[in-house]
Enzyme design. Structure first.
Site, mmCIF file in Angstrom:
data_model
loop_
_atom_site.group_PDB
_atom_site.id
_atom_site.type_symbol
_atom_site.label_atom_id
_atom_site.label_comp_id
_atom_site.label_asym_id
_atom_site.label_seq_id
_atom_site.Cartn_x
_atom_site.Cartn_y
_atom_site.Cartn_z
ATOM 1 N N GLY A 194 28.334 23.810 35.000
ATOM 2 C CA GLY A 194 28.231 25.247 35.192
ATOM 3 C C GLY A 194 27.315 25.597 36.337
ATOM 4 N N SER A 195 27.291 26.870 36.682
ATOM 5 C CA SER A 195 26.449 27.354 37.767
ATOM 6 C C SER A 195 24.978 27.267 37.383
ATOM 7 C CB SER A 195 26.819 28.801 38.110
ATOM 8 O OG SER A 195 28.185 28.901 38.459
ATOM 9 N N GLU B 192 26.270 53.394 56.806
ATOM 10 C CA GLU B 192 26.328 53.405 55.345
ATOM 11 C C GLU B 192 27.237 54.513 54.835
ATOM 12 O OE1 GLU B 192 25.250 50.952 53.805
ATOM 13 O OE2 GLU B 192 24.093 50.100 55.441
ATOM 14 N N ASP C 104 29.005 42.322 57.210
ATOM 15 C CA ASP C 104 30.349 42.821 56.910
ATOM 16 C C ASP C 104 31.403 41.936 57.559
ATOM 17 O OD1 ASP C 104 29.004 44.957 55.735
ATOM 18 O OD2 ASP C 104 29.020 46.113 57.590
#
Length: 677
Positions: A244-245, A468, A542
């Site tokens: 698992g993480s 934004e 982005d």
């Protein structure tokens, strides 16, 4: 065409050879012998001593001692006289390493007795008259030979032994402590928890992980009632691998198994087997299983097993086995060696199951692989209930609200969140932890520390505000974009501005959902282009996000019509040096990824142009108040046209003060305006 960087190959360092250590010790021993030894003396007769040294006045002193019924006399020449050519053969060299190179003696001669020596010296010096100072003889008792032997032989040997012990302790990590480290290098470093030091963690202390607990509870039942299964012909499993993480509770789950089973529990890390000496790792594996057989039934827990369990043959450019592979081989042998009714169960945990050796994962070794996933909303409620017990919270704190505010948080993240909220409450002088403290803690963990005093020019602040506002506008007007609940232009962490979202908890994602998310991410740069006619470097995070998504759509998920239903994703990482497609296909992938990104950028430009007036209103409001919330967007744009479909969680998740968070599972959803983000 996208150029695939070649992987840098690091050459394997040479293995450590003990022969060189022994050679260094022998050379060091003789070197110390030379250092501690004094300059050699030359034997002469009394006549030579009288004519060449005593009469010219070159003698500094004489030291006599008895040896085998004779008297040995050591002659010390004056330091200024040693520079003369006649003493060149006994003068100390300038590069001598002796600890006392100028101390002498330089010559020595022998006389039958002290009386004869005194008579000869008196007769020799009487002829000189009063023009020269007389040289007296000092007598020493050297009847104990052990002193010189100790200094010349034993002292260097002791120094070598001390250095050897120091090196062995450092290389073995101090195993066994003291001089016992020399003999405990091959001993196991496992920590034993038994009846005297029993673990008190039980399954009641492990919140969430319902499916994983069901799997490991059967292991506990195996240890408590083995005959229940062996009578039916079943075999007790040899091993269970927790995958698992990070922070999902794998180690805690293993401790709970030991606490519930009430059996000896050996705990160690995979790196504890790693040692620079050849064969030490394998020796520790053998010693570990020997101890486990004596304590059976018991549990062996190896945390981060990928430290020794990586696939053999990978990364070894020399073609031979290294120490890690020898350790793995011994572990495989031991797991096959003990019988199925011995009562020894191995549990291991790792975050990288894809790199483990296939022989380690086959049935008969790690029979069970238990996947410990990130907790869902119901499991987060249980985890919050556990971690909120020691914290003094105000009455009325809704655990359901906190669970909805933290999608993608692991158990460790939630524990850190509760602690951070308590620290913030203490900093603000609160008598108990209130709801706002938890919200501030979420912002602190995800976005970083708020930097209200950061120097930003007016032009930069306007660019950040429109950036934004572009994210907020596009995400608000797209059907599948994550609902935005907060936008800020206050610098926080490495970001100059951020937009917070509260995404859905979904297991699969459609093409439309990915495209809407990409369009929303490109809304910041599109807003800068529309408002100022130019773009900046603030959209780095982005662009990184949409580039990864576009290439994933084309080359991994088969969501592109031109490339088709083909995935070039290699889950095992075996194609790290070569690409599994041709140059023509690589060119097509690059073109299609670029086409998808440019289409969504054009789409974002169109949406913002159609809503230019509202975009300006939102940006101006951001410049005025610096932080806006969902209600502010509703005043400007009105209700989202598709809110009725999936706002049931969102309506409760937004707090009374209209303050919320972003998704921790997807940190890039907080769109930054800093090129370094």
């Amino acid at each position: 065409m996208k150029k695939i960087p070649s992987k840098k190959i690091t050459p394997m360092p040479p293995k450590f050879n003990m022969i060189w250590l022994w050679i260094a010790m022998i050379v060091g021993f003789f070197g110390l012998q030379y250092i501690f030894s004094s300059e050699p003396t030359k034997k002469i007769s009394y006549n030579e001593f009288e004519t060449k040294m005593l009469i010219p006045g070159d003698v500094d002193k004489l030291v006599a001692y008895k040896s085998n019924d004779l008297v040995d006399v050591e002659v010390y020449i004056k330091k200024d006289k040693l520079e003369e050519d006649k003493y060149k053969e006994v003068a100390p060299s300038s590069n001598s390493l002796s600890l006392s190179p100028n101390s002498g003696p330089q010559y020595r001669f022998t006389e039958p007795s002290a009386e004869i020596l005194e008579k000869k010296l008196t007769a020799s010096q009487d002829s000189l008259g009063q023009s020269q100072a007389r040289v007296a003889v000092s007598y020493e008792d050297r009847s104990n030979p052990w002193t010189g032997w100790f200094i010349s032989f034993m002292l260097p040997l002791l120094i070598i032994v001390v250095i050897w012990i120091f090196l062995m302790r450092r290389m073995s990590g101090g195993a066994g402590g003291g001089s016992g480290a020399l003999f405990n290098i091959g001993k196991s470093k496992a920590t034993l928890f038994d009846k005297e030091s029993q673990i008190n963690v039980t399954f009641n202390d492990v919140a969430g992980l319902t499916e994983a607990k069901q799997e490991v509870m059967e292991i506990v039942d195996f240890l408590k009632n083995p005959k229940k299964y062996t009578n039916l012909g079943g075999k007790i499993p040899k091993g269970a691998l927790l995958v698992g993480s990070p922070g999902t509770g794998k180690t805690l789950l293993a401790k709970a198994v030991a606490g519930e089973a009430q059996v000896p529990f050996f705990s160690l890390s995979g790196s504890d087997f790693v040692e620079m000496f050849v064969g030490v790792g394998a020796s520790r594996v053998r010693d570990l299983f020997k101890q486990a057989k004596d304590k059976a039934p018991c549990i062996i827990f190896i945390d981060e097993i990928d430290a020794i369990g990586r696939a053999r043959g990978k990364g070894n450019m020399m073609g031979g086995n290294d120490e890690r592979e020898n350790t793995l081989n011994q572990l495989l042998v031991e797991m096959d060696g003990f019988g199925t009714d011995s009562g020894i169960i191995i549990m291991a945990a790792t975050n990288r199951a894809d790199v483990l050796d296939h022989a380690l994962l086959r049935p008969g070794r790690f029979d069970r692989q238990i996947y410990v996933d990130m907790p869902d909303i119901n499991e987060r409620k249980e985890i919050f209930a556990v971690h909120l017990k020691p914290i003094k919270i105000e009455a009325g704190i809704d655990v359901n609200f906190l669970a909805r505010q933290t999608p993608g948080f692991s158990g460790a993240d939630i524990a850190n969140l509760c602690n951070e909220a308590a620290l913030i409450a203490a900093r603000n002088g609160h008598e108990s932890v209130i709801k706002q403290d938890f919200l501030d803690a979420v912002d602190r963990i995800i976005g970083g520390l708020e930097k209200k005093n950061k120097i930003i020019t007016v032009e930069e602040k306007q660019a950040i505000a429109f950036h934004e506002a572009g994210h907020a506008t596009v995400s608000w007007l797209l059907r599948h974009a994550h609902p935005l609940v907060k936008v800020t232009i206050v610098p926080r962490g490495n970001s100059l501005g951020a937009a917070w979202y509260l995404p859905e908890e979904r297991s699969i994602t459609t093409t439309e959902q990915i495209l809407d998310e990409m369009c929303s991410a490109l809304g910041g740069r599109a807003a800068e282009k529309i408002a100022f006619g130019k773009i900046s470097t603030g959209a780095l995070s982005d662009l990184e996000k949409v580039t990864k998504q576009a290439y994933a759509m084309v080359s991994m998920y088969g969501l592109n019509d031109k490339v088709g239903n083909i995935s070039y994703y290699d889950s095992r990482g075996q194609e790290s040096f070569t690409k599994p497609y041709s140059e023509t296909t690589a060119r097509i992938i690059d073109e299609e990824a670029s086409k998808i990104i440019e289409e969504q950028y054009a789409r974002a430009l169109q949406i913002l142009n159609d809503n230019r007036e509202n975009l300006d209103k939102l940006a101006n409001k951001l410049l005025t108040s610096e932080v806006i919330f969902k209600e502010d967007l509703e005043q400007i744009f009105g209700k989202r046209p598709f809110d009725a479909e999936n706002t049931e969680l969102l309506a409760e998740a937004v707090p009374d003060e209209s303050y919320s968070i972003e998704n921790a599972a997807n940190p890039s959803s907080a769109e930054g305006s800093d090129e370094n983000k």
